[in-house]
Design a protein around this motif. Structure first.
Motif, PDB file in Angstrom:
ATOM      1  N   PRO A   1      38.610  48.257  50.180  1.00 44.22           N
ATOM      2  CA  PRO A   1      37.233  48.773  50.219  1.00 44.22           C
ATOM      3  C   PRO A   1      37.108  50.244  49.850  1.00 44.22           C
ATOM      4  N   THR A   2      38.194  50.996  49.906  1.00 44.65           N
ATOM      5  CA  THR A   2      38.116  52.421  49.562  1.00 44.65           C
ATOM      6  C   THR A   2      38.607  52.699  48.147  1.00 44.65           C
ATOM      7  N   GLY A   3      38.942  51.665  47.388  1.00 44.55           N
ATOM      8  CA  GLY A   3      39.446  51.860  46.037  1.00 44.55           C
ATOM      9  C   GLY A   3      38.334  52.100  45.033  1.00 44.55           C
ATOM     10  N   ILE A   4      38.716  52.227  43.762  1.00 44.41           N
ATOM     11  CA  ILE A   4      37.744  52.409  42.678  1.00 44.41           C
ATOM     12  C   ILE A   4      36.772  51.243  42.664  1.00 44.41           C
ATOM     13  N   PHE A   5      37.277  50.066  42.935  1.00 44.21           N
ATOM     14  CA  PHE A   5      36.462  48.889  43.235  1.00 44.21           C
ATOM     15  C   PHE A   5      37.280  48.021  44.176  1.00 44.21           C
ATOM     16  N   ASP A   6      36.627  47.120  44.857  1.00 43.74           N
ATOM     17  CA  ASP A   6      37.296  46.266  45.830  1.00 43.74           C
ATOM     18  C   ASP A   6      37.575  44.906  45.192  1.00 43.74           C
ATOM     19  N   PRO A   7      38.841  44.549  44.930  1.00 47.43           N
ATOM     20  CA  PRO A   7      39.147  43.263  44.293  1.00 47.43           C
ATOM     21  C   PRO A   7      38.647  42.058  45.081  1.00 47.43           C
ATOM     22  N   ALA A   8      38.471  42.213  46.383  1.00 51.09           N
ATOM     23  CA  ALA A   8      37.989  41.112  47.213  1.00 51.09           C
ATOM     24  C   ALA A   8      36.472  41.083  47.310  1.00 51.09           C
ATOM     25  N   ASN A   9      35.828  42.084  46.721  1.00 55.69           N
ATOM     26  CA  ASN A   9      34.365  42.144  46.743  1.00 55.69           C
ATOM     27  C   ASN A   9      33.903  43.036  45.588  1.00 55.69           C
ATOM     28  N   VAL A  10      34.127  42.563  44.363  1.00 58.25           N
ATOM     29  CA  VAL A  10      33.829  43.370  43.175  1.00 58.25           C
ATOM     30  C   VAL A  10      32.328  43.548  43.008  1.00 58.25           C
ATOM     31  N   GLY A  11      31.558  42.523  43.346  1.00 60.23           N
ATOM     32  CA  GLY A  11      30.110  42.615  43.255  1.00 60.23           C
ATOM     33  C   GLY A  11      29.559  42.475  41.846  1.00 60.23           C
ATOM     34  N   LEU A  12      30.382  41.984  40.897  1.00 58.04           N
ATOM     35  CA  LEU A  12      29.974  41.868  39.497  1.00 58.04           C
ATOM     36  C   LEU A  12      30.329  40.490  38.957  1.00 58.04           C
ATOM     37  N   ASP A  13      29.649  40.097  37.871  1.00 58.00           N
ATOM     38  CA  ASP A  13      29.983  38.863  37.164  1.00 58.00           C
ATOM     39  C   ASP A  13      31.033  39.151  36.098  1.00 58.00           C
ATOM     40  N   PHE A  14      32.027  38.278  36.020  1.00 60.37           N
ATOM     41  CA  PHE A  14      33.128  38.448  35.076  1.00 60.37           C
ATOM     42  C   PHE A  14      32.719  37.917  33.705  1.00 60.37           C
ATOM     43  N   VAL A  15      32.954  38.729  32.657  1.00 58.15           N
ATOM     44  CA  VAL A  15      32.626  38.343  31.284  1.00 58.15           C
ATOM     45  C   VAL A  15      33.883  37.947  30.517  1.00 58.15           C
ATOM     46  N   TRP A  16      34.875  38.838  30.490  1.00 63.96           N
ATOM     47  CA  TRP A  16      36.104  38.571  29.733  1.00 63.96           C
ATOM     48  C   TRP A  16      37.193  39.510  30.215  1.00 63.96           C
ATOM     49  N   GLY A  17      38.475  39.091  30.050  1.00 60.82           N
ATOM     50  CA  GLY A  17      39.585  39.962  30.392  1.00 60.82           C
ATOM     51  C   GLY A  17      40.900  39.415  29.896  1.00 60.82           C
ATOM     52  N   LYS A  18      41.922  40.297  29.842  1.00 65.60           N
ATOM     53  CA  LYS A  18      43.231  39.880  29.347  1.00 65.60           C
ATOM     54  C   LYS A  18      44.294  40.897  29.750  1.00 65.60           C
ATOM     55  N   PHE A  19      45.519  40.400  29.902  1.00 64.01           N
ATOM     56  CA  PHE A  19      46.695  41.233  30.118  1.00 64.01           C
ATOM     57  C   PHE A  19      46.880  42.163  28.924  1.00 64.01           C
ATOM     58  N   THR A  20      47.208  43.427  29.176  1.00 61.27           N
ATOM     59  CA  THR A  20      47.307  44.407  28.100  1.00 61.27           C
ATOM     60  C   THR A  20      48.627  45.171  28.179  1.00 61.27           C
ATOM     61  N   ILE A  21      48.778  46.188  27.334  1.00 63.07           N
ATOM     62  CA  ILE A  21      49.999  46.974  27.290  1.00 63.07           C
ATOM     63  C   ILE A  21      50.279  47.565  28.669  1.00 63.07           C
ATOM     64  N   SER A  22      51.537  47.448  29.096  1.00 67.03           N
ATOM     65  CA  SER A  22      51.890  47.862  30.454  1.00 67.03           C
ATOM     66  C   SER A  22      53.307  48.409  30.471  1.00 67.03           C
ATOM     67  N   ALA A  23      53.593  49.209  31.490  1.00 68.82           N
ATOM     68  CA  ALA A  23      54.960  49.669  31.692  1.00 68.82           C
ATOM     69  C   ALA A  23      55.831  48.483  32.091  1.00 68.82           C
TER      70      ALA A  23
END
Length: 499
Positions: free
Chosen positions: A326-348
């Motif tokens: 709840p104190t993060g940039i957003f709360d993964p357990a309560n994002v409050g938004l509708d998901f449109v699209w996403g994908k795994f990206t470049i990572s360490a």
């Protein structure tokens, strides 16, 4: 002695009598107008889904006529035995589209004389090869029907491949096409939002094997199929789905799971077990059709309660909510938004970052970045409001990869890139007036070659105006056409790469 003399006299009289009897037998022999088959070689090589033609020479020993002849071409299995014959044609000459799977076969050409009942036969060998092992799959809507196009690595285009092989349309309202490796057999799964729901076809021959409903343990009626997702492994082609794949089906916003095939010992023999889909995960949720897949990890989003979810134990029907922050940039357990699209990206190394687009109920759009290395405790990394004038808010098709921190998307005839570091977007290609970009995808199986496939069609058309472009992607995201396959399909709704 007297008896012997009597026998001799009787025998002589019988012979004399028989020699005087008139012989009414017909001993006139008519020659048969035999058929001599020639012009057929002993060995042939045929390519699957190519035309194959043989024009034999038929010579008659008496009269040159073929009016009394019937013909058949029969192929036998690859063990060269006479079991399981299949009729190729019932014509004088052989002219077919090869639909037989690769292998070595014996073919028999039979000519039957209807007047005499005599059958003439000539046998030869055929080796069937295929260019269908690897290439690009495109599912489109063409004249109101679902349609499959395949482009092999050689660049050869196979239009209407499902229809040509199976003699039927795959369905209507096409949704998704997906190659899946399930050792020892690989399939192509096709989803359609119709009464059948979709089919499984052989990846080798493109022949239909099962209806979608046949791959469920329970007798279910699947409505509104939305997405078929396979765990994809990143790197070289040899790495791609190398050990079999977990499969996920989203239908009517419910999640179904199918495990990879496995070996078990039956009567002392190691036996491969073909798995099926389980019933939907229980619970009150509405899973988005797009999910996040990365090297054995998967993450889902519940658009009803606006939260990320994951599978904690594949052996149990459970779908868990990721840990709250709840104190993060957003709360993964309560994002409050509708998901449109996403994908795994470049990572360490050993880290799994994802780029994503979300929106709220007021029409505002946001870019979110997070780390799903621990799917039970997703780590928020970034949340940025997307300005009102950005084209990404209008996009319906997206693509991303694990080499660049970019989101590719299309609006109208143009392809754009959103820079996830600078939070900027720019146009990178325009296909021109009257064209619509329907689908874009960067396939992980050919990631190292930096190739993106872009599918377009004529705006408003329902006919064969769909074109597929194989495009080089520069390090700065700029696109250039490598190969173009024009007017080979309808409006593309889904694509995948097949190995």
């Amino acid at each position: 002695m007297k008896i012997i003399k009597i026998l001799i006299v009787c025998t002589s009289l019988s012979a004399l009598f028989l020699s005087c009897v008139k012989d009414d037998g017909n001993y006139v022999y008519n020659e048969v107008n035999d058929v001599v088959i020639s012009g057929i070689e002993a060995n042939y090589v045929a390519i699957m889904l190519d035309s194959f033609t043989i024009t034999p020479a038929l010579n008659r020993t008496l009269t040159a006529t073929e009016a009394d002849l019937e013909y058949s071409w029969t192929i036998y299995n690859s063990m060269n035995t006479y079991n399981f014959p299949d009729t190729l044609a019932k014509t004088r000459n052989l002219k077919i589209l090869v639909s037989t799977i690769p292998g070595t076969y014996k073919v028999s050409y039979n000519v039957y004389d209807k007047n005499t009942g005599v059958r003439y036969r000539y046998e030869f060998n055929v080796v069937v090869t295929s260019e269908l092992q690897r290439g690009f799959l495109a599912l489109s809507e063409l004249n109101g029907k679902a349609n499959v196009t395949f482009i092999g690595v050689s660049g050869k285009v196979y239009q209407d491949i499902y229809d040509n092989i199976n003699g039927e349309a795959v369905g209507t309202n096409p949704v998704s096409i997906c190659y899946t490796y399930q050792a020892p057999i690989d399939y192509v799964a096709i989803l359609c939002n119709d009464t059948r729901g979709g089919v499984y076809i052989s990846s080798t021959s493109f022949k239909k094997l099962f209806d979608l409903k046949d791959f469920f343990y329970d007798n279910l009626t699947i409505t509104n199929p939305q997405a078929f997702v396979v765990q994809e492994y990143y790197g070289s082609v040899s790495d791609y789905q190398a050990s079999g794949s977990k499969l996920f089906l989203t239908a009517d916003n419910k999640l179904y799971y199918r495990d990879a095939n496995y070996n078990t010992t039956i009567d002392g023999v190691s036996t491969r077990i073909e798995t099926k889909f389980y019933s939907a995960f229980p619970g009150d949720y509405e899973i988005a059709p797009v999910s996040f897949q990365a090297l054995g990890r998967e993450l889902f989003y519940d658009n009803k309660y606006k939260k990320f979810m994951y599978i904690a134990d594949y052996a149990k029907p459970n779908l868990m909510v990721t840990a709250a922050k709840p104190t993060g940039i957003f709360d993964p357990a309560n994002v409050g938004l509708d998901f449109v699209w996403g994908k795994f990206t470049i990572s360490a190394r050993n880290t799994y970052n994802c780029n994503s687009i979300f929106k709220d109920g007021s029409g505002n759009y946001f870019y979110l970045k997070f780390d799903m290395t621990n799917k039970a405790a997703v780590t928020p990394l970034k949340k940025v409001a997307i300005p009102a004038g950005f084209k990404i808010r209008e996009a319906k098709t997206f693509a991303g990869n694990s080499l660049q921190d970019y989101i590719y998307f299309a609006v109208g005839s143009k392809v754009y890139v959103f820079d996830c570091i600078l939070n900027q977007e720019r146009e990178i290609y325009d296909f021109g007036t009257g064209k619509s970009v329907d689908n874009i995808r960067w396939h992980e199986a050919v990631l190292s070659s930096r190739i993106m496939h872009v599918c377009t069609s004529t705006t408003g058309s329902t006919g064969r105006t769909g074109s597929i472009y194989e495009m080089n992607v520069a390090t700065d995201g700029i696109l250039s056409i490598k190969n173009a396959y024009t007017n080979v399909c309808g409006r593309v709704v889904s694509t995948h790469w097949k190995n």
